[in-house]
Scaffold this motif. Structure first.
Motif, PDB file in Angstrom:
ATOM      1  N   ALA A 113       6.013  -7.068  -6.098  1.00 62.32           N
ATOM      2  CA  ALA A 113       6.894  -7.789  -7.017  1.00 62.32           C
ATOM      3  C   ALA A 113       8.375  -7.510  -6.769  1.00 62.32           C
ATOM      4  O   ALA A 113       9.189  -8.450  -6.811  1.00 62.32           O
ATOM      5  CB  ALA A 113       6.529  -7.413  -8.454  1.00 62.32           C
ATOM      6  N   ILE A 114       8.743  -6.258  -6.540  1.00 54.70           N
ATOM      7  CA  ILE A 114      10.179  -5.937  -6.439  1.00 54.70           C
ATOM      8  C   ILE A 114      10.814  -6.586  -5.208  1.00 54.70           C
ATOM      9  O   ILE A 114      11.854  -7.263  -5.327  1.00 54.70           O
ATOM     10  CB  ILE A 114      10.386  -4.410  -6.462  1.00 54.70           C
ATOM     11  N   PRO A 115      10.242  -6.441  -3.996  1.00 58.81           N
ATOM     12  CA  PRO A 115      10.867  -7.146  -2.849  1.00 58.81           C
ATOM     13  C   PRO A 115      10.867  -8.663  -3.014  1.00 58.81           C
ATOM     14  O   PRO A 115      11.865  -9.323  -2.701  1.00 58.81           O
ATOM     15  CB  PRO A 115       9.987  -6.721  -1.663  1.00 58.81           C
ATOM     16  N   ILE A 116       9.757  -9.232  -3.502  1.00 54.72           N
ATOM     17  CA  ILE A 116       9.697 -10.685  -3.661  1.00 54.72           C
ATOM     18  C   ILE A 116      10.703 -11.153  -4.713  1.00 54.72           C
ATOM     19  O   ILE A 116      11.370 -12.182  -4.539  1.00 54.72           O
ATOM     20  CB  ILE A 116       8.262 -11.119  -4.036  1.00 54.72           C
ATOM     21  N   GLY A 117      10.831 -10.420  -5.803  1.00 61.15           N
ATOM     22  CA  GLY A 117      11.791 -10.788  -6.833  1.00 61.15           C
ATOM     23  C   GLY A 117      13.225 -10.735  -6.335  1.00 61.15           C
ATOM     24  O   GLY A 117      14.048 -11.609  -6.666  1.00 61.15           O
ATOM     25  N   ILE A 118      13.548  -9.737  -5.518  1.00 60.16           N
ATOM     26  CA  ILE A 118      14.906  -9.632  -4.959  1.00 60.16           C
ATOM     27  C   ILE A 118      15.178 -10.789  -4.012  1.00 60.16           C
ATOM     28  O   ILE A 118      16.248 -11.423  -4.050  1.00 60.16           O
ATOM     29  CB  ILE A 118      15.071  -8.274  -4.236  1.00 60.16           C
ATOM     30  N   ILE A 119      14.219 -11.087  -3.135  1.00 60.23           N
ATOM     31  CA  ILE A 119      14.385 -12.198  -2.187  1.00 60.23           C
ATOM     32  C   ILE A 119      14.536 -13.518  -2.934  1.00 60.23           C
ATOM     33  O   ILE A 119      15.376 -14.358  -2.591  1.00 60.23           O
ATOM     34  CB  ILE A 119      13.188 -12.249  -1.219  1.00 60.23           C
ATOM     35  N   SER A 120      13.733 -13.704  -3.980  1.00 60.10           N
ATOM     36  CA  SER A 120      13.802 -14.936  -4.757  1.00 60.10           C
ATOM     37  C   SER A 120      15.164 -15.107  -5.419  1.00 60.10           C
ATOM     38  O   SER A 120      15.700 -16.216  -5.486  1.00 60.10           O
ATOM     39  CB  SER A 120      12.693 -14.932  -5.812  1.00 60.10           C
ATOM     40  N   ALA A 121      15.742 -13.984  -5.913  1.00 60.67           N
ATOM     41  CA  ALA A 121      17.044 -14.063  -6.578  1.00 60.67           C
ATOM     42  C   ALA A 121      18.178 -14.310  -5.582  1.00 60.67           C
ATOM     43  O   ALA A 121      19.113 -15.076  -5.866  1.00 60.67           O
ATOM     44  CB  ALA A 121      17.302 -12.777  -7.357  1.00 60.67           C
ATOM     45  N   THR A 122      18.102 -13.670  -4.424  1.00 58.97           N
ATOM     46  CA  THR A 122      19.178 -13.842  -3.435  1.00 58.97           C
ATOM     47  C   THR A 122      19.120 -15.205  -2.752  1.00 58.97           C
ATOM     48  O   THR A 122      20.120 -15.646  -2.194  1.00 58.97           O
ATOM     49  CB  THR A 122      19.097 -12.723  -2.373  1.00 58.97           C
ATOM     50  N   GLN A 124      18.226 -18.183  -4.324  1.00 54.86           N
ATOM     51  CA  GLN A 124      17.944 -19.051  -5.462  1.00 54.86           C
ATOM     52  C   GLN A 124      17.936 -20.529  -5.063  1.00 54.86           C
ATOM     53  O   GLN A 124      18.782 -20.994  -4.303  1.00 54.86           O
ATOM     54  CB  GLN A 124      18.990 -18.822  -6.555  1.00 54.86           C
ATOM     55  N   TYR A 125      16.920 -21.265  -5.595  1.00 51.82           N
ATOM     56  CA  TYR A 125      16.740 -22.703  -5.383  1.00 51.82           C
ATOM     57  C   TYR A 125      16.425 -23.065  -3.932  1.00 51.82           C
ATOM     58  O   TYR A 125      16.527 -24.239  -3.557  1.00 51.82           O
ATOM     59  CB  TYR A 125      17.973 -23.485  -5.850  1.00 51.82           C
ATOM     60  N   SER A 126      16.038 -22.106  -3.126  1.00 54.23           N
ATOM     61  CA  SER A 126      15.577 -22.409  -1.773  1.00 54.23           C
ATOM     62  C   SER A 126      14.060 -22.560  -1.783  1.00 54.23           C
ATOM     63  O   SER A 126      13.396 -22.328  -2.796  1.00 54.23           O
ATOM     64  CB  SER A 126      15.989 -21.288  -0.806  1.00 54.23           C
ATOM     65  N   TRP A 127      13.485 -22.940  -0.636  1.00 52.59           N
ATOM     66  CA  TRP A 127      12.029 -23.085  -0.569  1.00 52.59           C
ATOM     67  C   TRP A 127      11.355 -21.732  -0.778  1.00 52.59           C
ATOM     68  O   TRP A 127      10.236 -21.657  -1.308  1.00 52.59           O
ATOM     69  CB  TRP A 127      11.624 -23.696   0.763  1.00 52.59           C
ATOM     70  N   THR A 128      12.025 -20.634  -0.365  1.00 50.97           N
ATOM     71  CA  THR A 128      11.480 -19.299  -0.598  1.00 50.97           C
ATOM     72  C   THR A 128      11.395 -19.000  -2.089  1.00 50.97           C
ATOM     73  O   THR A 128      10.405 -18.437  -2.568  1.00 50.97           O
ATOM     74  CB  THR A 128      12.365 -18.240   0.088  1.00 50.97           C
ATOM     75  N   ASP A 129      12.429 -19.387  -2.820  1.00 55.49           N
ATOM     76  CA  ASP A 129      12.442 -19.190  -4.264  1.00 55.49           C
ATOM     77  C   ASP A 129      11.316 -19.978  -4.926  1.00 55.49           C
ATOM     78  O   ASP A 129      10.590 -19.458  -5.787  1.00 55.49           O
ATOM     79  CB  ASP A 129      13.797 -19.628  -4.820  1.00 55.49           C
ATOM     80  N   TYR A 130      11.134 -21.233  -4.525  1.00 54.64           N
ATOM     81  CA  TYR A 130      10.063 -22.047  -5.109  1.00 54.64           C
ATOM     82  C   TYR A 130       8.681 -21.479  -4.770  1.00 54.64           C
ATOM     83  O   TYR A 130       7.761 -21.509  -5.594  1.00 54.64           O
ATOM     84  CB  TYR A 130      10.176 -23.499  -4.621  1.00 54.64           C
ATOM     85  N   LEU A 131       8.542 -20.944  -3.562  1.00 56.23           N
ATOM     86  CA  LEU A 131       7.258 -20.384  -3.143  1.00 56.23           C
ATOM     87  C   LEU A 131       6.920 -19.132  -3.952  1.00 56.23           C
ATOM     88  O   LEU A 131       5.778 -18.962  -4.416  1.00 56.23           O
ATOM     89  CB  LEU A 131       7.301 -20.058  -1.644  1.00 56.23           C
TER      90      LEU A 131
END
Length: 316
Positions: A113-122, A124-131
């Motif tokens: 959760a912590i690495p994925i949450g950081i990547i999602s926040a950095t 934001q609104y990219s395909w990585t965030d949506y995934l």
């Protein structure tokens, strides 16, 4: 800090007392008579009354509670209605596997959760965030029993790479690797559910921090983005995350009830299911008291970790 911990501990005593009263009423108000499950169907009414008297069930409910509470202060949780073993011994035998599974599940959840949450926040609104958001919703939405049965079908029946349940192989020599392989499926099932909700909180906390002025100043001074994100931003985003961690620890005991039953993991969850089915009042009361203690302890631990994560927080 020490005075704060002592004060919180003293406050927890009447809270625990209130929880035991409520649990005792709920357990004893449940439909059904435990005596009917442990006595011969051909027994007479006199035999039933003798058994009820032996178990102390003929006393008024407040007398039963008083006797139970006095014995608890003496360290005696009574004997199981089912096996007639001391409840304390049954809890001691089961708490080790549950703590092992809980710890393993939490490690898996936070490593995801912590690495994925950081990547999602950095991002934001990219395909990585949506995934990652999709993964989060799936982790929250899929019930543990469904995910557990699906995991058994895929990894134990189709690919046959992991055992279906238990803690050790029957007739085997045991050992660390054998226990680890048996723990993988239930640990992944529990960890995935926790990680699903944790990703959202990590992402939200990081988004609030990443826009702060002191991070812009750090970037302007030439500090590397990795250091800005994972050192300065993450530490200041830990407060909400610690709150969720404090909530996860006691909730995992409740979540492990279903998962332990599916995977036949010999922990407190499986013991709880068996005690409910057999109306084993002393065992249920002991498990409920342990769960209440876990809630109070995890809340106190979260408060202590607040001051570790943010030195500005002081408890007077």
């Amino acid at each position: 800090m020490f005075q704060y911990i002592v004060r919180r501990t003293l406050i927890a005593i009447p809270v625990l007392l209130g929880v035991t009263i409520f649990n005792f009423l709920i357990v004893n108000m449940a439909p059904g008579d435990p005596v009917e499950m442990y006595i011969n169907p051909d027994a007479t009414e006199q035999d039933i009354q003798i058994k009820r008297e032996a178990l102390g069930l003929n006393d008024p409910i407040y007398v039963q509670y008083w006797h139970w509470l006095i014995n608890v202060f003496k360290g005696d949780f009574g004997n199981s209605f089912t096996t007639y073993e001391p409840v304390m011994g049954m809890i001691a035998e089961r708490i080790g596997p549950t703590l092992l599974l809980m710890g393993f599940s939490l490690v898996i959840a936070y490593l995801i959760a912590i690495p994925i949450g950081i990547i999602s926040a950095t991002k934001q609104y990219s395909w990585t965030d949506y995934l990652t958001t999709t993964f989060s919703f799936l982790g929250i939405s899929i019930p543990h029993f469904f995910l557990g049965l699906g995991a058994i079908y895929v990894f134990a029946l189709i690919f046959q790479v992991l055992p279906t349940g238990g803690m050790n192989t029957l007739g085997g020599s045991g050992g660390f690797m054998d226990t680890f392989l048996h723990m993988l499926l239930p640990g992944l099932v529990l960890g995935t559910g926790i990680a699903g909700s944790m990703v959202r909180y990590v992402r939200s906390s990081m988004l609030e921090v990443l826009g702060q002025d002191y991070l812009r100043t750090a970037r302007a001074k030439g500090v590397k983005e990795f250091v800005v994100t994972n050192k300065h931003a993450l530490r200041n985003a830990l407060i909400p995350i610690i709150t969720i961690v404090g909530m996860d620890i006691p909730l995992l005991i409740g979540g492990a009830v279903v998962t332990e039953q599916i995977f036949q993991w010999p922990g407190l969850g499986q013991l709880t299911i068996q005690s409910i089915g057999s109306r084993d009042y002393p065992t249920l009361m002991a498990v409920n008291l342990l769960a209440a203690f876990a809630v109070l302890f995890s809340n106190l631990l979260a408060d202590v970790l607040y001051s570790v994560a943010d030195p500005r927080i002081k408890y007077n």
